[in-house]
Design a protein around this motif. Structure first.
Motif, PDB file in Angstrom:
ATOM      1  N   PRO A  17       0.797  -1.222   0.000  1.00  9.62           N
ATOM      2  CA  PRO A  17       0.000   0.000   0.000  1.00  9.62           C
ATOM      3  C   PRO A  17       0.833   1.277   0.000  1.00  9.62           C
ATOM      4  CG  PRO A  17      -0.886  -1.603   1.550  1.00  9.62           C
ATOM      5  CD  PRO A  17       0.428  -2.145   1.071  1.00  9.62           C
ATOM      6  N   ASP A  18       2.012   1.239   0.657  1.00  6.78           N
ATOM      7  CA  ASP A  18       2.839   2.437   0.727  1.00  6.78           C
ATOM      8  C   ASP A  18       3.906   2.452  -0.362  1.00  6.78           C
ATOM      9  OD1 ASP A  18       4.277   0.319   1.680  1.00  6.78           O
ATOM     10  OD2 ASP A  18       5.116   1.378   3.420  1.00  6.78           O
ATOM     11  N   ASP A  19       3.736   1.656  -1.371  1.00  5.49           N
ATOM     12  CA  ASP A  19       4.694   1.563  -2.469  1.00  5.49           C
ATOM     13  C   ASP A  19       4.621   2.839  -3.305  1.00  5.49           C
ATOM     14  OD1 ASP A  19       6.208   0.977  -4.674  1.00  5.49           O
ATOM     15  OD2 ASP A  19       5.192  -0.899  -5.148  1.00  5.49           O
ATOM     16  N   PRO A  20       5.704   3.657  -3.335  1.00  9.51           N
ATOM     17  CA  PRO A  20       5.667   4.885  -4.134  1.00  9.51           C
ATOM     18  C   PRO A  20       5.660   4.608  -5.636  1.00  9.51           C
ATOM     19  CG  PRO A  20       7.860   4.541  -3.249  1.00  9.51           C
ATOM     20  CD  PRO A  20       6.984   3.496  -2.614  1.00  9.51           C
ATOM     21  N   LEU A  21       5.883   3.339  -6.013  1.00  8.62           N
ATOM     22  CA  LEU A  21       5.864   2.976  -7.429  1.00  8.62           C
ATOM     23  C   LEU A  21       4.633   2.144  -7.777  1.00  8.62           C
ATOM     24  CD1 LEU A  21       9.121   3.067  -6.565  1.00  8.62           C
ATOM     25  CD2 LEU A  21       9.327   2.438  -8.965  1.00  8.62           C
ATOM     26  N   ALA A  22       3.614   2.195  -6.936  1.00  7.84           N
ATOM     27  CA  ALA A  22       2.444   1.340  -7.147  1.00  7.84           C
ATOM     28  C   ALA A  22       1.820   1.533  -8.515  1.00  7.84           C
ATOM     29  CB  ALA A  22       1.414   1.598  -6.050  1.00  7.84           C
ATOM     30  N   GLN A 209      14.535  -0.834 -17.705  1.00  5.34           N
ATOM     31  CA  GLN A 209      13.720   0.375 -17.793  1.00  5.34           C
ATOM     32  C   GLN A 209      12.462   0.068 -18.585  1.00  5.34           C
ATOM     33  OE1 GLN A 209      15.790   3.860 -19.058  1.00  5.34           O
ATOM     34  NE2 GLN A 209      14.080   5.224 -18.653  1.00  5.34           N
ATOM     35  N   SER A 210      11.324   0.594 -18.102  1.00  2.00           N
ATOM     36  CA  SER A 210      10.058   0.400 -18.776  1.00  2.00           C
ATOM     37  C   SER A 210       9.678   1.645 -19.568  1.00  2.00           C
ATOM     38  CB  SER A 210       8.966   0.056 -17.769  1.00  2.00           C
ATOM     39  OG  SER A 210       7.822  -0.449 -18.424  1.00  2.00           O
ATOM     40  N   ALA A 211       8.625   1.515 -20.362  1.00  2.00           N
ATOM     41  CA  ALA A 211       8.250   2.589 -21.287  1.00  2.00           C
ATOM     42  C   ALA A 211       7.816   3.861 -20.572  1.00  2.00           C
ATOM     43  CB  ALA A 211       7.132   2.104 -22.200  1.00  2.00           C
ATOM     44  N   ASP A 212       7.323   3.746 -19.330  1.00  2.00           N
ATOM     45  CA  ASP A 212       6.865   4.944 -18.614  1.00  2.00           C
ATOM     46  C   ASP A 212       7.995   5.656 -17.883  1.00  2.00           C
ATOM     47  OD1 ASP A 212       7.363   3.206 -16.533  1.00  2.00           O
ATOM     48  OD2 ASP A 212       5.472   3.576 -15.485  1.00  2.00           O
ATOM     49  N   SER A 232      10.653   5.466  -9.773  1.00  2.00           N
ATOM     50  CA  SER A 232       9.444   5.815 -10.508  1.00  2.00           C
ATOM     51  C   SER A 232       9.766   6.869 -11.559  1.00  2.00           C
ATOM     52  CB  SER A 232       8.382   6.354  -9.548  1.00  2.00           C
ATOM     53  OG  SER A 232       8.728   7.676  -9.140  1.00  2.00           O
ATOM     54  N   PRO A 233       8.856   7.119 -12.496  1.00  2.00           N
ATOM     55  CA  PRO A 233       9.089   8.181 -13.482  1.00  2.00           C
ATOM     56  C   PRO A 233       9.323   9.542 -12.838  1.00  2.00           C
ATOM     57  CG  PRO A 233       7.286   6.786 -14.186  1.00  2.00           C
ATOM     58  CD  PRO A 233       7.622   6.366 -12.790  1.00  2.00           C
ATOM     59  N   SER A 234       8.755   9.764 -11.646  1.00  2.00           N
ATOM     60  CA  SER A 234       8.930  11.051 -10.969  1.00  2.00           C
ATOM     61  C   SER A 234      10.189  11.109 -10.118  1.00  2.00           C
ATOM     62  CB  SER A 234       7.712  11.340 -10.085  1.00  2.00           C
ATOM     63  OG  SER A 234       7.630  10.382  -9.035  1.00  2.00           O
ATOM     64  N   GLY A 235      10.896   9.971  -9.984  1.00  2.00           N
ATOM     65  CA  GLY A 235      12.139   9.951  -9.216  1.00  2.00           C
ATOM     66  C   GLY A 235      12.033   9.333  -7.841  1.00  2.00           C
TER      67      GLY A 235
END
Length: 256
Positions: A17-22, A209-212, A232-235
């Motif tokens: 639930p607290d995964d910033p990359l969920a 690395q993924s497309a997003d 994540s894409p946002s860092g």
């Protein structure tokens, strides 16, 4: 083959639930699966690169002038050659440790290396749980003691299928010829998004690395444990640890 861990789960559970990359394409729910796919892909590509050499070493060393014949463990083959062109057709051709269920291997030699064309090839190597069907081309070259391969193939087994475009090479100035570096564009029915995989010499040894824009960077202790840093894409980042046994189990979930 090149494994991240010498003992090289399966699969990861759902994202926390607290995964910033969920909401990222790469997250804690599929990170181990993605790492396992990347390693399994490299291992399979290295076998795929050698399919003509493996077959011809057994068939042509003793029967270079024979255009058709039986394989040592059953099945049969046919062979043709003109100048730099060689073609092997294989039907349920069984050797001691691997089998060519079907297909044609065509190899063309050139001054700079060679090109292997795979036409509906089915290959099994039960000792390592490897089985796949493949079509496409692989070019190979050797320069200053360094092997290089470029592949563009479709590969699959059962309901799973991948498209691979890859560039691999033995690591320059490495003490071990088993160190393989390079990059693969991997589109798989086993994942929801395409991946770019980079295999590196040293630690970290793997970047996915993924497309997003989400990514995974993998470091290991070389023996029993590994750490995947997800971004994540946002860092935003988080870490996911795994054992050699978990990675091995995840790799065994697929036959290529």
């Amino acid at each position: 083959m090149s494994a991240l861990l010498t003992a090289c789960g399966s699969g990861s559970g759902p994202s926390q639930p607290d995964d910033p990359l969920a909401n990222s394409q790469l997250n804690s729910g599929n990170v181990l699966q993605s790492i396992a796919l990347a390693q399994r892909a490299q291992d399979s590509a290295l076998v795929l690169n050698q399919l003509f050499r493996l077959a011809s070493a057994e068939l042509l060393a003793e029967l270079p002038a024979k255009s058709t014949g039986a394989c040592s463990g059953g099945g049969d083959f046919s062979y043709s050659a003109t100048a730099q062109y060689q073609s092997l057709q294989l039907n349920q051709c069984q050797f001691k440790s691997y089998r060519y269920r079907k297909g044609t291997l065509t190899h063309v030699d050139a001054a700079s290396g060679g090109t292997l064309t795979l036409t509906d090839v089915g290959f099994d190597q039960s000792a390592i749980g490897m089985s796949f069907d493949a079509s496409g081309t692989v070019t190979e070259s050797l320069s200053a003691g360094q092997w290089r391969w470029r592949g563009d193939v479709k590969i699959g087994a059962g309901q799973h299928s991948d498209v691979w475009k890859y560039s691999l090479e033995t690591a320059a100035n490495s003490a071990s010829a088993d160190v393989i570096t390079g990059e693969m564009s991997l589109q798989s029915s086993r994942l929801k998004a395409p991946l770019t995989v980079r295999w590196l010499a040293g630690n970290p040894g793997l970047v996915i690395q993924s497309a997003d824009g989400s990514s995974v960077t993998v470091t290991t202790d070389g023996q029993t444990r590994g750490t995947a840093q997800l971004r994540s894409p946002s860092g935003a980042t988080m870490q996911h640890s795994f054992t050699a046994d978990e990675l091995q189990a995840a790799m065994k979930a697929w036959s290529y």
